[in-house]
Scaffold this active site. Structure first.
Site, PDB file in Angstrom:
ATOM      1  N   LYS A  22       0.839  -1.214   0.000  1.00 44.71           N
ATOM      2  CA  LYS A  22       0.000   0.000   0.000  1.00 44.71           C
ATOM      3  C   LYS A  22       0.866   1.252   0.000  1.00 44.71           C
ATOM      4  CE  LYS A  22      -2.646   2.438   3.586  1.00 44.71           C
ATOM      5  NZ  LYS A  22      -1.775   2.993   4.616  1.00 44.71           N
ATOM      6  N   ASN A  23       1.859   1.282   0.889  1.00 44.20           N
ATOM      7  CA  ASN A  23       2.637   2.513   1.037  1.00 44.20           C
ATOM      8  C   ASN A  23       3.584   2.770  -0.133  1.00 44.20           C
ATOM      9  OD1 ASN A  23       1.305   3.178   3.332  1.00 44.20           O
ATOM     10  ND2 ASN A  23       2.974   2.718   4.752  1.00 44.20           N
ATOM     11  N   ARG A  93      -3.928  10.741   4.203  1.00 45.40           N
ATOM     12  CA  ARG A  93      -2.656  11.417   4.443  1.00 45.40           C
ATOM     13  C   ARG A  93      -1.742  11.354   3.218  1.00 45.40           C
ATOM     14  NH1 ARG A  93       0.466  14.666   7.927  1.00 45.40           N
ATOM     15  NH2 ARG A  93       2.631  14.095   7.613  1.00 45.40           N
ATOM     16  N   CYS A 117      -5.470   8.070   8.950  1.00 43.67           N
ATOM     17  CA  CYS A 117      -5.776   7.415  10.211  1.00 43.67           C
ATOM     18  C   CYS A 117      -5.573   8.385  11.360  1.00 43.67           C
ATOM     19  CB  CYS A 117      -4.869   6.208  10.384  1.00 43.67           C
ATOM     20  SG  CYS A 117      -5.405   4.810   9.396  1.00 43.67           S
ATOM     21  N   ARG A 122       0.055  14.436  13.228  1.00 44.42           N
ATOM     22  CA  ARG A 122       0.412  14.379  11.817  1.00 44.42           C
ATOM     23  C   ARG A 122       0.521  15.764  11.165  1.00 44.42           C
ATOM     24  NH1 ARG A 122      -1.865   8.941   9.231  1.00 44.42           N
ATOM     25  NH2 ARG A 122       0.322   8.640   8.791  1.00 44.42           N
ATOM     26  N   ASP A 306       3.900   0.674  12.356  1.00 43.46           N
ATOM     27  CA  ASP A 306       2.691   0.060  11.788  1.00 43.46           C
ATOM     28  C   ASP A 306       2.469  -1.371  12.277  1.00 43.46           C
ATOM     29  OD1 ASP A 306       2.018   2.344  10.454  1.00 43.46           O
ATOM     30  OD2 ASP A 306       2.778   1.706   8.512  1.00 43.46           O
ATOM     31  N   ARG A 399      -9.532   0.222   4.288  1.00 45.20           N
ATOM     32  CA  ARG A 399      -8.621   1.222   3.724  1.00 45.20           C
ATOM     33  C   ARG A 399      -7.266   0.604   3.396  1.00 45.20           C
ATOM     34  NH1 ARG A 399      -7.845   6.740   6.683  1.00 45.20           N
ATOM     35  NH2 ARG A 399      -6.315   6.715   5.030  1.00 45.20           N
TER      36      ARG A 399
END
Ligand code: UD1
Length: 418
Positions: A22-23, A93, A117, A122, A306, A399
């Site tokens: 995902k990232n 984000r 999230c 952040r 994470d 998500r």
């Protein structure tokens, strides 16, 4: 909104394949903005965050096609402005990484406080400072947003006072088309950053040092685009390993990259876990009594934040006292309250530290997923618990994780989406 209903206490067995990262996918989509040529992404996880990021590009005028599962082609040639829809930016984000290429390409972009999230404050100060170092003018506009302008970005030296993953990626993407040389000092080391640089370099960018704390980018006038295969998601792989350990199951995690999990694997071995590693698989061995360990989250290659929520769940099943120290985000341990309602014995010392006394049997409850990672940790707790749990409102889980119940059902889990 859907719920998960889980009947816990089952031993799971079989193979659990890992999806694409995902990232990385979210940043690869941003990289599509750097070239007028068509990019083809594959092994893309079919998750809500990816859909939202693609939706932002579509709303900007990009042509996106989805010829098969996990494959997307993106052409950003028709994009004419960098005005991102605020309501979508507020949802995730990672939309911030779009600002780098948009500013480089259109000379103007708005940066608002992005969503994502709810795991801490952040802030976006590092992005504002980074863009200024590349010659952008920053003006605050009403509604907590900033307008950034630069006729052409020029290379500069950006020193990160704090390591930031998306900060590093955003500045790297912005600098690819800037005039002259950019240096990123105290850059993040996450493997997704190196992978992104390899793709960009294959299509004409000049980036060196990605994966080290000093990244140097020689700006070029244009770059091409092509095929980009997403690497396996190391967070998903690590989460699945802990899911197997917490449920005392013997499971083989496939399509993963064990090299990216060396530090967490060392820590799980310290707990007494046993693994058999293949080139792209991790087999979690037969259940043993797990021992408590202390964990401190750290930037890569340290123990990634994470994985902290699932680790906290796992430590409720380990013998002795464990200290979990979350150093990156200040809102990631509050879900411990929910675990205590399920029978855990966790003391919140302050927003960054908990002490866990284990092992404690867990019992099914009706709970809610506060964010993607804690959501999956609670799912692991529900699978390890006796009785039925309902996880209400699982959007945060959707998500970040693709077809989760399908993959878990194949292992013998009793889980249904309602
Ligand atoms: C990324 C990951 C996320 C992971 C995190 C840390 C994506 C899409 N998300 O998030 O899954 O949990 O890295 O590994 O890749 N900070 C500032 N000012 C800024 C930016 C960040 O102070 O302008 C702080 C943050 O509050 C945090 C720390 O820097 O304490 C690290 O955050 P960062 O690495 O930027 O996290 P993300 O890139 O948002």
């Amino acid at each position: 909104m859907s719920d998960f209903i889980i009947e816990g206490g089952q031993r799971l067995a079989g193979e659990l394949p890992v999806a694409g990262a995902k990232n990385l996918a979210l940043k690869a989509i941003a990289a599509a903005l750097l070239s007028p040529e068509t990019m083809r992404l594959s092994n893309v996880p079919e998750i809500e965050d990816v859909k939202r990021q693609l939706e932002i590009l579509t709303r900007l005028g990009a042509e996106v096609s989805h010829p098969e599962h996990g494959v997307y082609t993106i052409s950003t040639a028709p994009v004419r402005s960098g005005a991102m829809p605020r309501e979508l930016v507020n949802k995730l984000r990672a939309s911030t990484v779009l600002t780098g290429p948009l500013l480089a390409r259109f000379g103007k972009v708005e940066l608002s406080h992005p969503g994502g999230c709810k795991i801490g404050r952040r802030p976006i100060d590092l992005f504002l400072r980074g863009f200024q170092a590349l010659g952008a003018e920053v003006k605050e506009v009403p509604g907590k947003a900033y307008q950034l302008r630069a006729k052409r970005l020029r290379g500069g030296r950006i020193v990160f006072p704090k390591v930031s993953v998306t900060g590093t990626e955003t500045m790297m993407l912005a600098a690819v088309l800037a005039e002259g040389k950019t240096e990123l000092v105290n850059a993040a080391l996450e493997p997704e950053i190196g992978e992104l640089a390899v793709y960009l370099n294959a299509h004409g960018a000049r980036i060196s040092g990605a994966g080290t704390p000093l990244i140097t980018i020689e700006g070029v006038a244009e770059i091409g685009a092509g095929s980009f295969v997403m690497m396996p998601d190391r967070i998903e792989a690590g989460t699945f390993i802990m899911l197997a350990l917490a449920t005392a199951s013997s499971v083989t995690i496939t399509r993963c990259e064990p090299k990216h999990l060396e530090v967490p694997l060392a820590l799980w071995r310290d707990m007494g876990a046993e693994f058999e590693l293949g080139p792209a698989s991790v087999t979690v061995g037969k259940a043993k009594a797990l021992q408590a360990v202390d964990v401190k989250t750290h930037e890569y290659p340290g123990f990634v934040t994470d994985l902290q929520s699932s680790m906290t769940v796992l430590l409720t099943q380990a013998q002795g006292h464990s200290l979990v120290h979350e150093t990156i985000f200040e809102g990631r341990l509050f879900f411990a309250d929910i675990l205590n309602q399920m029978g855990a014995d966790i003391t919140l010392c302050d927003p960054h530290r908990v002490i866990i006394q284990g092992p404690t049997p867990l019992e099914g409850r009706t709970i809610e997923a506060p964010d993607a990672r804690a959501g999956l940790a609670l799912l692991t707790a529900a699978l390890a618990a006796k009785g039925t749990s309902t996880i209400k409102n699982i959007y945060p889980i959707d998500r970040g994780y693709e077809r989760l119940e399908e993959r878990l059902l194949a292992l013998g889990a009793h889980i249904q989406r309602a």
